[in-house]
Design an enzyme around this catalytic site. Structure first.
Site, PDB file in Angstrom:
ATOM      1  N   SER A 178      58.157  14.886   9.958  1.00 38.28           N
ATOM      2  CA  SER A 178      59.237  14.548   9.034  1.00 38.28           C
ATOM      3  C   SER A 178      59.568  15.754   8.174  1.00 38.28           C
ATOM      4  O   SER A 178      58.701  16.596   7.901  1.00 38.28           O
ATOM      5  CB  SER A 178      58.820  13.381   8.137  1.00 38.28           C
ATOM      6  OG  SER A 178      59.733  13.192   7.066  1.00 38.28           O
ATOM      7  N   TYR A 191      53.130   8.992   2.364  1.00 37.50           N
ATOM      8  CA  TYR A 191      53.825   9.209   3.639  1.00 37.50           C
ATOM      9  C   TYR A 191      54.009  10.696   3.899  1.00 37.50           C
ATOM     10  O   TYR A 191      53.732  11.189   5.001  1.00 37.50           O
ATOM     11  CB  TYR A 191      55.170   8.499   3.608  1.00 37.50           C
ATOM     12  CG  TYR A 191      56.059   8.763   4.810  1.00 37.50           C
ATOM     13  CD1 TYR A 191      55.894   8.056   5.989  1.00 37.50           C
ATOM     14  CD2 TYR A 191      57.081   9.714   4.743  1.00 37.50           C
ATOM     15  CE1 TYR A 191      56.710   8.294   7.094  1.00 37.50           C
ATOM     16  CE2 TYR A 191      57.906   9.955   5.840  1.00 37.50           C
ATOM     17  CZ  TYR A 191      57.721   9.245   7.002  1.00 37.50           C
ATOM     18  OH  TYR A 191      58.530   9.486   8.082  1.00 37.50           O
TER      19      TYR A 191
END
Length: 286
Positions: A178, A191
């Site tokens: 990500s 995350y």
């Protein structure tokens, strides 16, 4: 041609993780944008989180390029069945495997089922992930922290460990990281930390497996319109999602899947340990 709306999405949210693609408005764009070139003809791919979002787009694109596909998903049966239908429309065979990648025994069983069904395994796509919004790092509970790492990091390790005995020279592993691994995200601290771990996992594993002829790379998407978004953020934030990047909009899953295809096929035969960045123009470290 892309059908995206430059001004964003209608306000919406979902009250459960993982989100459901069937409930999203507009539906994410997953359709491959080009005819097949047979890049994965005769290959078998196992894709975690393949039922929806980026995973669905990857599954359908791989099928168009000639692969049979095993899809691992948590509990989104309706999304998974629709993806299976789409894969089969492209001419691929599709195996659905329901379960939690946070379990090492489940990952071993998923690989076993895949090999039994298709006779081997050529491409592993570690893609499944979860995220939870917290304004304050102090609000992240021990249970949430463990769960996020179990899915986003342990699951990648477990699935890789299970797959490796079946991977031969020219096999590939692609991990979905990500943009948050590079520039962080104030309300997704745990995350973001897991995605940083995915980048390091990719780089380290690529060095270990290079002598075996197995390539390991990653894709680090930016803001992509997937079920994670309405399942994570308040409706007003969803309406603005993606507008901060230079291209001014959220990306679509079928704008990310070609990166996975490139890394899965021989087009990227001289690349390992690398990360591709379909992120709408954010400048981040490689």
């Amino acid at each position: 041609m892309l059908k995206h709306k430059p001004n964003g999405q209608p306000p919406q949210e979902q009250d459960r993780q993982p989100g459901r693609e069937t409930e999203m408005v507009p539906q994410p764009e997953f359709e491959p944008r080009y005819p097949s070139a047979g890049r994965l003809a005769g290959k078998t791919a196992l894709i975690t989180g393949g039922d929806s979002g980026i995973g669905r787009a990857v599954s359908v694109l791989f099928a168009r390029e000639g692969a049979d596909v095993a899809i691992v998903y948590l509990e989104e049966d309706e999304d998974a069945e629709e993806t299976k239908r789409l894969v089969e429309e492209e001419g691929g065979e599709c195996l659905l495997i329901r379960g939690d990648i946070g379990s090492a025994s489940f990952c071993a069983d998923a690989v076993k089922q895949t090999v039994a069904q298709f006779g081997g395994l050529d491409v592993l796509v570690n893609n499944a992930a979860e995220q939870h919004v917290d304004e304050d790092v102090g609000d992240i509970s021990e249970k949430q922290l463990a769960r996020t790492f179990r899915t986003n990091v342990y699951g990648y390790f477990y699935m890789t460990q299970a797959a490796l005995p079946h991977l031969t020279r020219s096999a590939t592993i692609i991990n979905t990281a990500s943009v948050t691994a590079y520039r962080g995200q104030t309300v997704l601290v745990d995350y973001s930390a897991t995605k940083g771990a995915v980048v390091s996992f990719t780089r380290s594993l690529s060095q270990q497996l290079a002598k075996e002829g197995i390539r390991v790379n990653a894709v680090a998407p930016g803001p992509i319109w997937t079920p994670l978004i309405p399942a994570s953020f308040a409706a007003d934030k969803v309406a603005e999602f993606g507008q901060h990047v230079p291209l001014g909009r959220a990306g679509q899953p079928n704008e990310v899947a070609p990166c996975h295809l490139f890394l899965a096929c021989e087009d990227s035969s001289y690349m390992t340990g690398q990360v591709l960045h379909p992120n709408g123009g954010e400048m981040v470290g490689s």
